[in-house]
Design an enzyme around this catalytic site. Structure first.
Site, PDB file in Angstrom:
ATOM      1  N   THR A 213       4.522  -2.178   4.139  1.00 27.16           N
ATOM      2  CA  THR A 213       4.601  -2.902   5.273  1.00 27.16           C
ATOM      3  C   THR A 213       5.078  -4.554   5.090  1.00 27.16           C
ATOM      4  O   THR A 213       6.270  -4.392   5.283  1.00 27.16           O
ATOM      5  CB  THR A 213       3.104  -2.692   6.026  1.00 27.16           C
ATOM      6  OG1 THR A 213       2.329  -3.277   5.066  1.00 27.16           O
ATOM      7  CG2 THR A 213       3.024  -1.487   6.630  1.00 27.16           C
TER       8      THR A 213
ATOM      9  N   LYS B 233       0.091   0.222  -1.590  1.00 20.33           N
ATOM     10  CA  LYS B 233       0.747  -0.737  -0.494  1.00 20.33           C
ATOM     11  C   LYS B 233      -0.670  -1.592  -0.250  1.00 20.33           C
ATOM     12  O   LYS B 233      -1.692  -1.315   0.212  1.00 20.33           O
ATOM     13  CB  LYS B 233       1.577  -0.272   0.630  1.00 20.33           C
ATOM     14  CG  LYS B 233       0.680   0.711   1.746  1.00 20.33           C
ATOM     15  CD  LYS B 233       0.072   0.145   2.677  1.00 20.33           C
ATOM     16  CE  LYS B 233       0.791  -1.021   3.585  1.00 20.33           C
ATOM     17  NZ  LYS B 233      -0.196  -1.827   4.378  1.00 20.33           N
TER      18      LYS B 233
ATOM     19  N   THR C 196      -6.025  -4.000   3.615  1.00 17.35           N
ATOM     20  CA  THR C 196      -5.173  -2.921   4.370  1.00 17.35           C
ATOM     21  C   THR C 196      -4.488  -2.522   3.228  1.00 17.35           C
ATOM     22  O   THR C 196      -3.441  -2.882   2.924  1.00 17.35           O
ATOM     23  CB  THR C 196      -4.329  -3.664   5.308  1.00 17.35           C
ATOM     24  OG1 THR C 196      -5.124  -4.236   6.368  1.00 17.35           O
ATOM     25  CG2 THR C 196      -3.387  -2.771   6.211  1.00 17.35           C
TER      26      THR C 196
ATOM     27  N   GLU D 124       0.487 -11.782   1.120  1.00 20.68           N
ATOM     28  CA  GLU D 124       1.215 -12.403   1.793  1.00 20.68           C
ATOM     29  C   GLU D 124       1.094 -14.017   1.660  1.00 20.68           C
ATOM     30  O   GLU D 124       0.136 -14.526   1.929  1.00 20.68           O
ATOM     31  CB  GLU D 124       0.584 -12.287   3.299  1.00 20.68           C
ATOM     32  CG  GLU D 124       0.755 -10.759   3.722  1.00 20.68           C
ATOM     33  CD  GLU D 124       0.213 -10.350   4.853  1.00 20.68           C
ATOM     34  OE1 GLU D 124       0.836  -9.315   5.522  1.00 20.68           O
ATOM     35  OE2 GLU D 124      -0.361 -11.074   5.426  1.00 20.68           O
TER      36      GLU D 124
ATOM     37  N   ASN E 115       1.821 -13.773   9.456  1.00 25.32           N
ATOM     38  CA  ASN E 115       0.769 -13.214  10.209  1.00 25.32           C
ATOM     39  C   ASN E 115       1.030 -13.625  11.660  1.00 25.32           C
ATOM     40  O   ASN E 115       0.659 -12.990  12.680  1.00 25.32           O
ATOM     41  CB  ASN E 115      -0.627 -13.414  10.027  1.00 25.32           C
ATOM     42  CG  ASN E 115      -1.041 -12.365   8.644  1.00 25.32           C
ATOM     43  OD1 ASN E 115      -1.231 -11.301   8.796  1.00 25.32           O
ATOM     44  ND2 ASN E 115      -0.845 -12.840   7.565  1.00 25.32           N
TER      45      ASN E 115
ATOM     46  N   SER F 112       6.795  -9.549  15.764  1.00 30.05           N
ATOM     47  CA  SER F 112       8.221 -10.062  16.260  1.00 30.05           C
ATOM     48  C   SER F 112       9.310  -9.423  15.488  1.00 30.05           C
ATOM     49  O   SER F 112       8.965  -8.795  14.331  1.00 30.05           O
ATOM     50  CB  SER F 112       8.056 -11.570  16.464  1.00 30.05           C
ATOM     51  OG  SER F 112       8.046 -12.023  15.137  1.00 30.05           O
TER      52      SER F 112
END
Length: 408
Positions: A155, A181, A192, A279, A403, A408
């Site tokens: 993702t 992942k 996640t 991230e 995040n 978007s």
């Protein structure tokens, strides 16, 4: 960029006898990207799983638990782009419809299919796109498509995550390969993340369930990026039972120990790669807590440090504002902690002794360590012989941007 983590090469990943993997572009959320994966298991495989402890768990997690309880799993269907979480009864129906569609094509019962989803929460799963893509995913099935599958389950990951090892079990070579992942909404219990780990070892079902729990506890339950426990976390362990050795009936046997060591190595590499690709991460941080009365209190202190936004932002800035680490240890919940017995180290730099600044500590030494891409924080609680370790990353400007812009 991930911290000291490169994309794997297909040639480094060993096929696991009894496992086929196929992927396709189903357009689940975005066009022109692989987002649907099917893993087909030959008859006789044993499967165990560990799932999120988030009480708002996703529909596929609920269905997986139901189907695993019945045993004899033959296929896994994994989609990205949509988590099918927060979708109520409709989400459960769509997860079950996914299993039914795959089962029709494979000639098995729907209960023999496990569904997995990851992506945006509280949006309706486009099951019609999954069903439309199943034929292409199945046609793509090959034993050596582990890297393709690792790419297709991503993702916000920036690189695919896959590792492979071979170990000797009772003198027979056993192959272990896994993919995972995850990059955000990562916190133990679990995180996640999706993780799939397969071997061709011969393992009794009860032993595999125990092994899955131990592997999760020693790997995926030791990582945190941002302290958020996801709705969809799933870690599945497969033994295809194809290797020519006697069945492993105990993890305390020589064969059980050899298998566990090999699989734990791969599971830890997969878990740590999630942190390395956290991230916006720029640093990979090992938090080791020694000298605890119990392992549980060591974990309490380690998680308090690893989850602290103040600690994580200090590491991003290479700012040796290390009192933040002491503060995190202090609020970790160890009620009878004696601060005068605390020792703190950054790699080889002794920062705190007996609860206060070490006489020889200089801020430039702390900053030197904090500028590194890999750092070890070690705390000694001075209470006993227990220890534990978790892995985390820093918290950067990019984490907020990723995040804030995720949908978007």
């Amino acid at each position: 960029m991930p911290v000291n983590l490169s994309a794997p090469r297909a040639g480094d990943l060993h096929p696991v006898p009894g496992v086929l993997l196929g992927c396709t572009e189903a357009g689940i959320r975005k066009a022109n990207r692989k987002d649907l994966t099917v893993i087909v298991l030959e008859p006789g495989a044993t499967v165990a799983g560990v799932f999120t402890q988030n009480r708002f768990c996703a529909a596929p997690v609920q269905v997986c638990r139901e189907h695993l309880a019945q045993g004899d799993i033959r296929a896994l269907v994994i989609n990205t782009g949509n988590a099918n979480a927060g979708t109520g009864q409709d989400g459960l129906q769509r997860a079950r419809a996914t299993c039914e569609a795959a089962a029709r094509r494979l000639g098995v019962a729907p209960r023999q299919v496990l569904p997995f989803s990851t992506g945006v929460i509280m949006e309706q799963l486009p099951v019609e796109r999954i069903e439309a893509g199943l034929d292409a995913a199945l046609a793509d099935g090959r034993p050596d498509h582990w890297l393709r599958a690792a790419e297709a389950i991503m993702t916000t990951d920036t690189v695919p995550k896959a590792f492979s090892r071979q170990v000797a079990v009772d003198g027979v070579t056993v192959t272990i390969t896994g993919i995972s992942k995850g990059a955000g909404m990562i916190r133990p219990n679990m995180a996640t993340m999706l993780g799939f780990l397969a071997c061709d070892a011969k393992v009794e079902a009860g032993v595999l369930r125990q092994l899955a729990l131990e592997l999760a506890e020693g790997s995926f339950n030791r990582v945190t990026v941002d302290g958020d426990t996801s709705t969809n976390d799933s870690f599945v362990v497969v033994a295809t039972n194809r290797a020519a050795h006697a069945a492993v009936t105990s993890l305390d046997s020589p064969a059980g120990r050899a298998l566990r060591a090999g699989m734990l190595e791969v599971a830890r590499l997969l878990a740590q790669s999630i942190v390395r690709d956290g991230e916006g991460a720029t640093k990979f941080i090992t938090v080791q807590v020694d000298g605890g009365a119990t392992g549980a209190e060591c974990r309490q202190a380690a998680y308090a440090i690893a989850h602290s936004p103040l600690v994580k932002t200090a590491f991003f800035a290479s700012d040796p504002n290390l009192g933040r680490i002491l503060a995190a240890v202090g609020y970790a919940g160890i009620t009878d902690l004696d601060q005068t017995r605390i020792e703190l180290y950054l790699d080889d730099v002794h920062v705190v002794t007996r609860g206060g600044r070490h006489p020889s500590y200089r801020e430039e030494d702390g900053q030197r360590v904090m500028k590194q891409s890999e750092i070890t924080v070690r705390v000694d609680l001075g209470r006993g012989a227990a220890s534990d370790t978790v892995w985390t990353c820093d918290l950067s400007h990019d984490y907020v941007s990723i995040n804030a812009d995720y949908r978007s």
